[in-house]
Design a protein around this motif. Structure first.
Motif, PDB file in Angstrom:
ATOM      1  N   PHE A   5      33.193   4.278 -15.416  1.00 59.44           N
ATOM      2  CA  PHE A   5      34.585   4.705 -15.530  1.00 59.44           C
ATOM      3  C   PHE A   5      35.488   3.728 -14.780  1.00 59.44           C
ATOM      4  O   PHE A   5      35.087   3.134 -13.770  1.00 59.44           O
ATOM      5  N   LYS A   6      36.709   3.579 -15.288  1.00 51.85           N
ATOM      6  CA  LYS A   6      37.698   2.745 -14.609  1.00 51.85           C
ATOM      7  C   LYS A   6      38.161   3.459 -13.340  1.00 51.85           C
ATOM      8  O   LYS A   6      38.258   4.688 -13.307  1.00 51.85           O
ATOM      9  N   LEU A   7      38.458   2.669 -12.322  1.00 48.07           N
ATOM     10  CA  LEU A   7      39.049   3.221 -11.108  1.00 48.07           C
ATOM     11  C   LEU A   7      40.539   3.419 -11.341  1.00 48.07           C
ATOM     12  O   LEU A   7      41.181   2.572 -11.968  1.00 48.07           O
ATOM     13  N   PRO A   8      41.117   4.494 -10.825  1.00 48.74           N
ATOM     14  CA  PRO A   8      42.551   4.720 -11.000  1.00 48.74           C
ATOM     15  C   PRO A   8      43.368   3.955  -9.945  1.00 48.74           C
ATOM     16  O   PRO A   8      44.300   4.477  -9.332  1.00 48.74           O
ATOM     17  N   LEU A   9      42.982   2.695  -9.736  1.00 48.70           N
ATOM     18  CA  LEU A   9      43.631   1.787  -8.789  1.00 48.70           C
ATOM     19  C   LEU A   9      43.857   0.476  -9.526  1.00 48.70           C
ATOM     20  O   LEU A   9      42.892  -0.187  -9.906  1.00 48.70           O
ATOM     21  N   SER A  10      45.113   0.123  -9.745  1.00 50.13           N
ATOM     22  CA  SER A  10      45.380  -1.038 -10.582  1.00 50.13           C
ATOM     23  C   SER A  10      46.491  -1.909 -10.010  1.00 50.13           C
ATOM     24  O   SER A  10      47.120  -1.564  -9.009  1.00 50.13           O
ATOM     25  N   VAL A  11      46.711  -3.023 -10.699  1.00 48.49           N
ATOM     26  CA  VAL A  11      47.792  -3.935 -10.330  1.00 48.49           C
ATOM     27  C   VAL A  11      48.719  -4.122 -11.521  1.00 48.49           C
ATOM     28  O   VAL A  11      48.319  -3.964 -12.674  1.00 48.49           O
ATOM     29  N   LEU A  74      54.901  -2.766  -3.092  1.00 45.31           N
ATOM     30  CA  LEU A  74      55.369  -1.599  -3.843  1.00 45.31           C
ATOM     31  C   LEU A  74      54.182  -0.982  -4.558  1.00 45.31           C
ATOM     32  O   LEU A  74      53.286  -1.693  -5.011  1.00 45.31           O
ATOM     33  N   GLU A  75      54.199   0.329  -4.671  1.00 40.25           N
ATOM     34  CA  GLU A  75      53.180   1.013  -5.457  1.00 40.25           C
ATOM     35  C   GLU A  75      53.843   2.071  -6.328  1.00 40.25           C
ATOM     36  O   GLU A  75      54.789   2.733  -5.905  1.00 40.25           O
ATOM     37  N   ASN A  76      53.319   2.192  -7.519  1.00 39.71           N
ATOM     38  CA  ASN A  76      53.734   3.239  -8.448  1.00 39.71           C
ATOM     39  C   ASN A  76      52.562   4.183  -8.636  1.00 39.71           C
ATOM     40  O   ASN A  76      51.418   3.750  -8.702  1.00 39.71           O
ATOM     41  N   VAL A  77      52.863   5.461  -8.717  1.00 39.13           N
ATOM     42  CA  VAL A  77      51.855   6.450  -9.076  1.00 39.13           C
ATOM     43  C   VAL A  77      52.365   7.131 -10.340  1.00 39.13           C
ATOM     44  O   VAL A  77      53.512   7.588 -10.385  1.00 39.13           O
ATOM     45  N   TYR A  78      51.520   7.127 -11.361  1.00 44.54           N
ATOM     46  CA  TYR A  78      51.968   7.679 -12.637  1.00 44.54           C
ATOM     47  C   TYR A  78      50.824   8.379 -13.356  1.00 44.54           C
ATOM     48  O   TYR A  78      49.647   8.141 -13.071  1.00 44.54           O
ATOM     49  N   ASP A  79      51.196   9.229 -14.306  1.00 45.97           N
ATOM     50  CA  ASP A  79      50.214   9.900 -15.164  1.00 45.97           C
ATOM     51  C   ASP A  79      49.633   8.874 -16.123  1.00 45.97           C
ATOM     52  O   ASP A  79      50.375   8.092 -16.733  1.00 45.97           O
ATOM     53  N   ILE A  80      48.328   8.877 -16.258  1.00 49.02           N
ATOM     54  CA  ILE A  80      47.646   7.989 -17.192  1.00 49.02           C
ATOM     55  C   ILE A  80      47.970   8.461 -18.610  1.00 49.02           C
ATOM     56  O   ILE A  80      47.926   9.662 -18.898  1.00 49.02           O
ATOM     57  N   ALA A  89      37.031   8.830 -15.029  1.00 56.37           N
ATOM     58  CA  ALA A  89      36.145   9.957 -14.753  1.00 56.37           C
ATOM     59  C   ALA A  89      36.834  11.273 -15.131  1.00 56.37           C
ATOM     60  O   ALA A  89      38.070  11.374 -15.058  1.00 56.37           O
ATOM     61  N   PRO A  90      36.057  12.275 -15.498  1.00 64.54           N
ATOM     62  CA  PRO A  90      36.648  13.572 -15.826  1.00 64.54           C
ATOM     63  C   PRO A  90      37.526  14.077 -14.673  1.00 64.54           C
ATOM     64  O   PRO A  90      37.157  13.973 -13.508  1.00 64.54           O
ATOM     65  N   GLY A  91      38.687  14.583 -15.033  1.00 63.79           N
ATOM     66  CA  GLY A  91      39.605  15.125 -14.030  1.00 63.79           C
ATOM     67  C   GLY A  91      40.585  14.111 -13.464  1.00 63.79           C
ATOM     68  O   GLY A  91      41.555  14.494 -12.801  1.00 63.79           O
ATOM     69  N   VAL A  92      40.374  12.823 -13.693  1.00 60.82           N
ATOM     70  CA  VAL A  92      41.309  11.802 -13.203  1.00 60.82           C
ATOM     71  C   VAL A  92      42.461  11.701 -14.192  1.00 60.82           C
ATOM     72  O   VAL A  92      42.252  11.422 -15.374  1.00 60.82           O
ATOM     73  N   THR A  93      43.669  11.956 -13.707  1.00 61.83           N
ATOM     74  CA  THR A  93      44.835  11.936 -14.583  1.00 61.83           C
ATOM     75  C   THR A  93      45.965  11.049 -14.071  1.00 61.83           C
ATOM     76  O   THR A  93      46.944  10.841 -14.769  1.00 61.83           O
ATOM     77  N   ARG A  94      45.841  10.559 -12.822  1.00 58.60           N
ATOM     78  CA  ARG A  94      46.917   9.733 -12.247  1.00 58.60           C
ATOM     79  C   ARG A  94      46.343   8.415 -11.746  1.00 58.60           C
ATOM     80  O   ARG A  94      45.195   8.336 -11.332  1.00 58.60           O
ATOM     81  N   ASN A  95      47.184   7.383 -11.806  1.00 59.20           N
ATOM     82  CA  ASN A  95      46.794   6.035 -11.387  1.00 59.20           C
ATOM     83  C   ASN A  95      47.753   5.539 -10.300  1.00 59.20           C
ATOM     84  O   ASN A  95      48.943   5.851 -10.338  1.00 59.20           O
ATOM     85  N   ARG A  96      47.210   4.764  -9.367  1.00 59.48           N
ATOM     86  CA  ARG A  96      48.029   4.105  -8.333  1.00 59.48           C
ATOM     87  C   ARG A  96      48.043   2.618  -8.658  1.00 59.48           C
ATOM     88  O   ARG A  96      46.997   1.978  -8.741  1.00 59.48           O
ATOM     89  N   GLU A  97      49.246   2.073  -8.852  1.00 71.05           N
ATOM     90  CA  GLU A  97      49.438   0.694  -9.292  1.00 71.05           C
ATOM     91  C   GLU A  97      50.179  -0.096  -8.210  1.00 71.05           C
ATOM     92  O   GLU A  97      51.251   0.292  -7.770  1.00 71.05           O
ATOM     93  N   HIS A  98      49.600  -1.219  -7.794  1.00 71.27           N
ATOM     94  CA  HIS A  98      50.169  -2.093  -6.765  1.00 71.27           C
ATOM     95  C   HIS A  98      50.874  -3.258  -7.469  1.00 71.27           C
ATOM     96  O   HIS A  98      50.306  -3.852  -8.382  1.00 71.27           O
TER      97      HIS A  98
END
Length: 149
Positions: A5-11, A74-80, A89-98
């Protein structure tokens, strides 16, 4: 073998010239969807800077060493987006983007990864902000002049 699964941590990397022309790339899986470089960490141990450097090279063929990569702190948190939830992964719905910026020389060549992107364009920053599909991407592009001072 199943993919992890992808990590909900991105750039998000806004690639631009000193004249504030911004590189936008068109997603292969969603034609007409223009964006800056984005991508998730490969592992928890990978730093956001390492992720930014890797993703820029993978998606555009641009080595960050030719320009100036700057962490905008700066970081954004948003709904995937629902169409991409299956990648997480199941239950992951938000991502943190740097957010980063990468200033490159005018005329820097771009080599797209055709599995990810089908076209690119350099646009003046305001037009680039109007063209990209993601609100957080547009917001970052609109902040570009502040980070050039």
């Amino acid at each position: 073998m199943s993919r992890p699964f992808k990590l909900p941590l991105s750039v998000l990397v806004v690639i631009h010239t000193p004249a504030l022309d911004v590189l936008l790339i068109n997603r292969a899986d969603a034609p007409g969807t223009w964006q800056s470089v984005t991508g998730s960490k490969d592992s928890e141990d990978e730093s956001f800077q390492e992720t930014a450097q890797r993703e820029v090279m993978e998606e555009t063929g641009i080595p960050c060493a030719i320009g100036r990569l700057s962490d905008w702190n700066l970081e954004n948190v948003y709904d995937i987006y629902p169409r991409y939830l299956h990648r997480y992964a199941p239950g992951v719905t938000r991502n943190r983007e740097h957010v980063f910026g990468l200033c490159v020389p005018e005329g820097t060549p771009v080599t797209l990864n055709p599995r990810e992107h089908t076209a690119y364009q350099w646009l003046p920053w305001r037009k680039a902000a109007d063209t990209c599909f993601s609100p957080s991407n547009a917001e970052a592009i609109l902040m570009l002049p502040e980070f050039m001072q």
